[in-house]
Design a protein around this motif. Structure first.
Motif, PDB file in Angstrom:
ATOM      1  N   MET A   1     -72.333 -37.151   6.580  1.00 27.41           N
ATOM      2  CA  MET A   1     -70.988 -37.734   6.690  1.00 27.41           C
ATOM      3  C   MET A   1     -70.416 -37.456   8.076  1.00 27.41           C
ATOM      4  O   MET A   1     -70.486 -36.337   8.573  1.00 27.41           O
ATOM      5  CB  MET A   1     -70.072 -37.109   5.618  1.00 27.41           C
ATOM      6  CG  MET A   1     -68.648 -37.648   5.637  1.00 27.41           C
ATOM      7  SD  MET A   1     -67.564 -36.832   4.428  1.00 27.41           S
ATOM      8  CE  MET A   1     -67.298 -35.257   5.228  1.00 27.41           C
ATOM      9  N   GLU A   2     -69.863 -38.479   8.709  1.00 28.72           N
ATOM     10  CA  GLU A   2     -69.224 -38.275  10.002  1.00 28.72           C
ATOM     11  C   GLU A   2     -67.987 -37.413   9.816  1.00 28.72           C
ATOM     12  O   GLU A   2     -67.287 -37.534   8.805  1.00 28.72           O
ATOM     13  CB  GLU A   2     -68.824 -39.624  10.605  1.00 28.72           C
ATOM     14  CG  GLU A   2     -69.999 -40.461  11.087  1.00 28.72           C
ATOM     15  CD  GLU A   2     -69.518 -41.652  11.884  1.00 28.72           C
ATOM     16  OE1 GLU A   2     -68.483 -42.238  11.499  1.00 28.72           O
ATOM     17  OE2 GLU A   2     -70.169 -42.007  12.882  1.00 28.72           O
ATOM     18  N   PRO A   3     -67.693 -36.512  10.784  1.00 24.87           N
ATOM     19  CA  PRO A   3     -66.508 -35.659  10.656  1.00 24.87           C
ATOM     20  C   PRO A   3     -65.253 -36.497  10.446  1.00 24.87           C
ATOM     21  O   PRO A   3     -64.914 -37.333  11.285  1.00 24.87           O
ATOM     22  CB  PRO A   3     -66.470 -34.917  11.985  1.00 24.87           C
ATOM     23  CG  PRO A   3     -67.873 -34.947  12.481  1.00 24.87           C
ATOM     24  CD  PRO A   3     -68.434 -36.260  12.026  1.00 24.87           C
ATOM     25  N   THR A   4     -64.611 -36.293   9.312  1.00 21.63           N
ATOM     26  CA  THR A   4     -63.453 -37.115   8.935  1.00 21.63           C
ATOM     27  C   THR A   4     -62.254 -36.234   8.631  1.00 21.63           C
ATOM     28  O   THR A   4     -62.348 -35.281   7.858  1.00 21.63           O
ATOM     29  CB  THR A   4     -63.778 -37.979   7.699  1.00 21.63           C
ATOM     30  OG1 THR A   4     -64.867 -38.855   8.018  1.00 21.63           O
ATOM     31  CG2 THR A   4     -62.572 -38.800   7.267  1.00 21.63           C
ATOM     32  N   LEU A   5     -61.141 -36.567   9.245  1.00 20.66           N
ATOM     33  CA  LEU A   5     -59.877 -35.881   9.000  1.00 20.66           C
ATOM     34  C   LEU A   5     -58.963 -36.821   8.235  1.00 20.66           C
ATOM     35  O   LEU A   5     -58.726 -37.956   8.670  1.00 20.66           O
ATOM     36  CB  LEU A   5     -59.223 -35.484  10.321  1.00 20.66           C
ATOM     37  CG  LEU A   5     -57.836 -34.839  10.235  1.00 20.66           C
ATOM     38  CD1 LEU A   5     -57.930 -33.452   9.622  1.00 20.66           C
ATOM     39  CD2 LEU A   5     -57.193 -34.765  11.616  1.00 20.66           C
ATOM     40  N   ILE A   6     -58.472 -36.357   7.081  1.00 19.20           N
ATOM     41  CA  ILE A   6     -57.537 -37.161   6.283  1.00 19.20           C
ATOM     42  C   ILE A   6     -56.181 -36.469   6.267  1.00 19.20           C
ATOM     43  O   ILE A   6     -56.096 -35.253   6.083  1.00 19.20           O
ATOM     44  CB  ILE A   6     -58.067 -37.375   4.850  1.00 19.20           C
ATOM     45  CG1 ILE A   6     -59.274 -38.325   4.879  1.00 19.20           C
ATOM     46  CG2 ILE A   6     -56.975 -37.930   3.933  1.00 19.20           C
ATOM     47  CD1 ILE A   6     -59.866 -38.623   3.518  1.00 19.20           C
ATOM     48  N   VAL A   7     -55.142 -37.256   6.481  1.00 20.74           N
ATOM     49  CA  VAL A   7     -53.766 -36.755   6.458  1.00 20.74           C
ATOM     50  C   VAL A   7     -53.030 -37.422   5.303  1.00 20.74           C
ATOM     51  O   VAL A   7     -52.989 -38.647   5.204  1.00 20.74           O
ATOM     52  CB  VAL A   7     -53.033 -37.053   7.785  1.00 20.74           C
ATOM     53  CG1 VAL A   7     -51.615 -36.501   7.742  1.00 20.74           C
ATOM     54  CG2 VAL A   7     -53.813 -36.460   8.965  1.00 20.74           C
ATOM     55  N   ILE A  27     -61.687 -33.943  20.522  1.00 14.90           N
ATOM     56  CA  ILE A  27     -61.274 -34.001  19.112  1.00 14.90           C
ATOM     57  C   ILE A  27     -62.537 -34.053  18.260  1.00 14.90           C
ATOM     58  O   ILE A  27     -63.351 -34.973  18.416  1.00 14.90           O
ATOM     59  CB  ILE A  27     -60.404 -35.244  18.839  1.00 14.90           C
ATOM     60  CG1 ILE A  27     -59.225 -35.287  19.818  1.00 14.90           C
ATOM     61  CG2 ILE A  27     -59.903 -35.262  17.408  1.00 14.90           C
ATOM     62  CD1 ILE A  27     -58.477 -36.591  19.789  1.00 14.90           C
ATOM     63  N   PRO A  28     -62.737 -33.089  17.356  1.00 17.85           N
ATOM     64  CA  PRO A  28     -64.001 -33.014  16.618  1.00 17.85           C
ATOM     65  C   PRO A  28     -64.092 -33.953  15.414  1.00 17.85           C
ATOM     66  O   PRO A  28     -64.861 -33.698  14.505  1.00 17.85           O
ATOM     67  CB  PRO A  28     -64.034 -31.553  16.167  1.00 17.85           C
ATOM     68  CG  PRO A  28     -62.599 -31.174  16.023  1.00 17.85           C
ATOM     69  CD  PRO A  28     -61.859 -31.941  17.081  1.00 17.85           C
ATOM     70  N   TYR A 102     -63.707 -36.209   2.960  1.00 20.64           N
ATOM     71  CA  TYR A 102     -63.098 -35.616   4.154  1.00 20.64           C
ATOM     72  C   TYR A 102     -63.856 -34.364   4.585  1.00 20.64           C
ATOM     73  O   TYR A 102     -64.511 -33.699   3.773  1.00 20.64           O
ATOM     74  CB  TYR A 102     -61.630 -35.260   3.887  1.00 20.64           C
ATOM     75  CG  TYR A 102     -61.411 -34.185   2.845  1.00 20.64           C
ATOM     76  CD1 TYR A 102     -61.480 -32.819   3.182  1.00 20.64           C
ATOM     77  CD2 TYR A 102     -61.145 -34.500   1.517  1.00 20.64           C
ATOM     78  CE1 TYR A 102     -61.287 -31.832   2.226  1.00 20.64           C
ATOM     79  CE2 TYR A 102     -60.951 -33.516   0.559  1.00 20.64           C
ATOM     80  CZ  TYR A 102     -61.026 -32.180   0.924  1.00 20.64           C
ATOM     81  OH  TYR A 102     -60.848 -31.195  -0.031  1.00 20.64           O
ATOM     82  N   SER A 103     -63.741 -34.064   5.871  1.00 21.36           N
ATOM     83  CA  SER A 103     -64.207 -32.773   6.395  1.00 21.36           C
ATOM     84  C   SER A 103     -63.053 -31.777   6.363  1.00 21.36           C
ATOM     85  O   SER A 103     -63.213 -30.627   5.959  1.00 21.36           O
ATOM     86  CB  SER A 103     -64.721 -32.922   7.825  1.00 21.36           C
ATOM     87  OG  SER A 103     -65.701 -33.928   7.919  1.00 21.36           O
ATOM     88  N   LYS A 104     -61.890 -32.237   6.827  1.00 22.59           N
ATOM     89  CA  LYS A 104     -60.657 -31.455   6.777  1.00 22.59           C
ATOM     90  C   LYS A 104     -59.560 -32.343   6.203  1.00 22.59           C
ATOM     91  O   LYS A 104     -59.534 -33.562   6.444  1.00 22.59           O
ATOM     92  CB  LYS A 104     -60.231 -30.965   8.163  1.00 22.59           C
ATOM     93  CG  LYS A 104     -61.285 -30.155   8.913  1.00 22.59           C
ATOM     94  CD  LYS A 104     -61.459 -28.762   8.325  1.00 22.59           C
ATOM     95  CE  LYS A 104     -62.443 -27.955   9.196  1.00 22.59           C
ATOM     96  NZ  LYS A 104     -62.735 -26.622   8.598  1.00 22.59           N
TER      97      LYS A 104
END
Length: 406
Positions: A1-7, A27-28, A102-104
């Motif tokens: 999975m590509e590094p994904t940030l969900i807000v 930005i990672p 998500y990653s984070k």
């Protein structure tokens, strides 16, 4: 999975976090996805009071244009909130039924208006003043209704009252404390503010709370704790907020009044963070935007890896308001005790008022009304724990006098 940030959420604090994050050198995250429960992009909630009073227009509220998000490769889904989090699987489910990994994950769900818990709150014409839709409705109702009661004499309630007064309504403010802005002002400055607002045509009732809202389908009157009845066409409830913790709580994350976080804004789940009004740090929750901005800056450093030791350090946050054209500034303690001394200066001619609280030759609180230009300097003295002994006698008169004395 590509590094994904969900807000989760897209208010002022979430937007500030995004801006802080994309300003970093690296930005990672290949994917940044924002789920916004509201149907419009992040806007300046602080300006809702000036929108209500007619001093600004809606088109001035958005914080960033759509092109900004496209430029930074940020996907924003308006009108689609995250409804469930599965921390073990690193997945979220949205209100449309879609599932994302998500990653984070950042929870920035804000807070909701507190309820009075009295009969009649469900009647038509009983409103909150919290978001853009509330403001639009109040503006529309003010065109056809003549009398309004605002429950709550804090800054949000007074801003609502001022806006409705400016739109020609007859406005009464009910406040359960003995003076207005009791979290920011002392009794003397609260009385000065009350007198000034009364002169402008506002009705102020302190040490008063409602026990019942009366009407059939629409509000007709409100009953007070002394059994008095006041007729009204509109009731605005502005008695505080409740952190939106349910999303985290249902996912099994540790919660108190808000979502509990550590100094890196990390929740009890390693890859989930919380910022703004929804979170709780060392037993404290937040009702102002400035601490949320500090959360945003800290978390951007943590997630971008630019500052390994990035931590959130609470500081004394100042409240800066203008109510009925009267500037108000408050920072630190607002009530004296047996360990503080009060330095008070008042200008009867201009209505200016300064109340400075000192403990062990350190400034620990500042309340200003009228001329608040020295407020930021007083805030600096409080946060830096500065020894004010060399210029203590000149302190109420401001920085130029103190510099001359020192």
């Amino acid at each position: 999975m590509e590094p994904t940030l969900i807000v989760c959420g897209h208010g002022m604090v979430a937007q500030r976090f995004l801006e802080e994050l994309v300003s970093k050198a690296s930005i990672p995250y290949r994917n940044i996805i924002v789920f916004n429960g509201e149907t419009y992009a992040a806007y300046n909630r602080v300006q809702l009071s000036t929108l209500l009073s007619g001093d600004t227009q809606e088109d001035s509220l958005p914080l960033k244009p759509d092109a900004w998000f496209a430029h930074h490769g940020i996907q924003v889904h308006h009108g689609e909130a995250v409804e469930a989090i599965a921390p073990d699987e690193h997945r979220v489910k949205t209100s449309s039924g879609r599932v994302y990994s998500y990653s984070k994950l950042i929870i920035a769900t804000g807070a909701s208006p507190a309820r009075l818990g009295i009969p009649g709150e469900e009647l038509g014409g009983v409103m909150n003043f919290r978001d853009l839709n509330h403001t639009r409705t109040l503006i529309e109702l003010s065109k056809s209704r003549k009398r309004a009661i605002v429950v709550g004499g804090g800054f949000l309630g007074l801003e609502a009252a001022e806006g409705l007064l400016r739109r020609g309504m007859d406005v009464t403010v009910l406040h359960r404390s003995c003076h207005l802005l009791n979290r920011q002002l002392d009794p003397d400055s609260g009385k000065l503010l009350s007198d000034a607002l009364t002169e402008r045509g506002m009705h102020i009732l302190t040490s008063t709370s409602p026990t019942r809202i009366l009407g059939q389908e629409r509000v007709l009157a409100i009953q007070l704790n002394d059994q008095t009845l006041i007729s009204t066409d509109l009731v605005v409830i502005a008695t505080g907020i409740k952190p939106n913790r349910e999303l985290a709580q249902n996912a099994g994350l540790a919660c108190g009044r808000g979502i509990q976080v550590n100094a890196q804004l990390q929740t009890s789940a390693a890859d989930i963070f919380a910022i703004g009004e929804c979170c709780e740090f060392n037993g404290e929750t937040y009702g102002l935007v400035e601490p949320g901005y500090q959360h945003a800056k800290t978390l951007a450093c943590v997630l971008a890896g630019t500052t390994r030791s990035a931590t959130y350090h609470p500081s004394e946050i100042a409240t800066r308001l203008k109510i009925g054209g009267i500037p108000v500034f408050s920072c630190g303690k607002q009530a004296p005790d047996e360990h503080t001394e009060s330095l008070i200066w008042q200008d009867i001619t201009t209505g200016g008022y300064n109340h400075l609280l000192v403990r062990d030759n350190r400034l620990v609180g500042a309340i200003l009304m009228g001329n608040t230009s020295q407020g930021p300097w007083y805030q600096e003295l409080i946060n830096n724990n500065t020894n004010i002994q060399p210029f203590r006698a000149q302190l109420p008169f401001g920085k130029p006098y103190c510099e001359a004395a020192a």
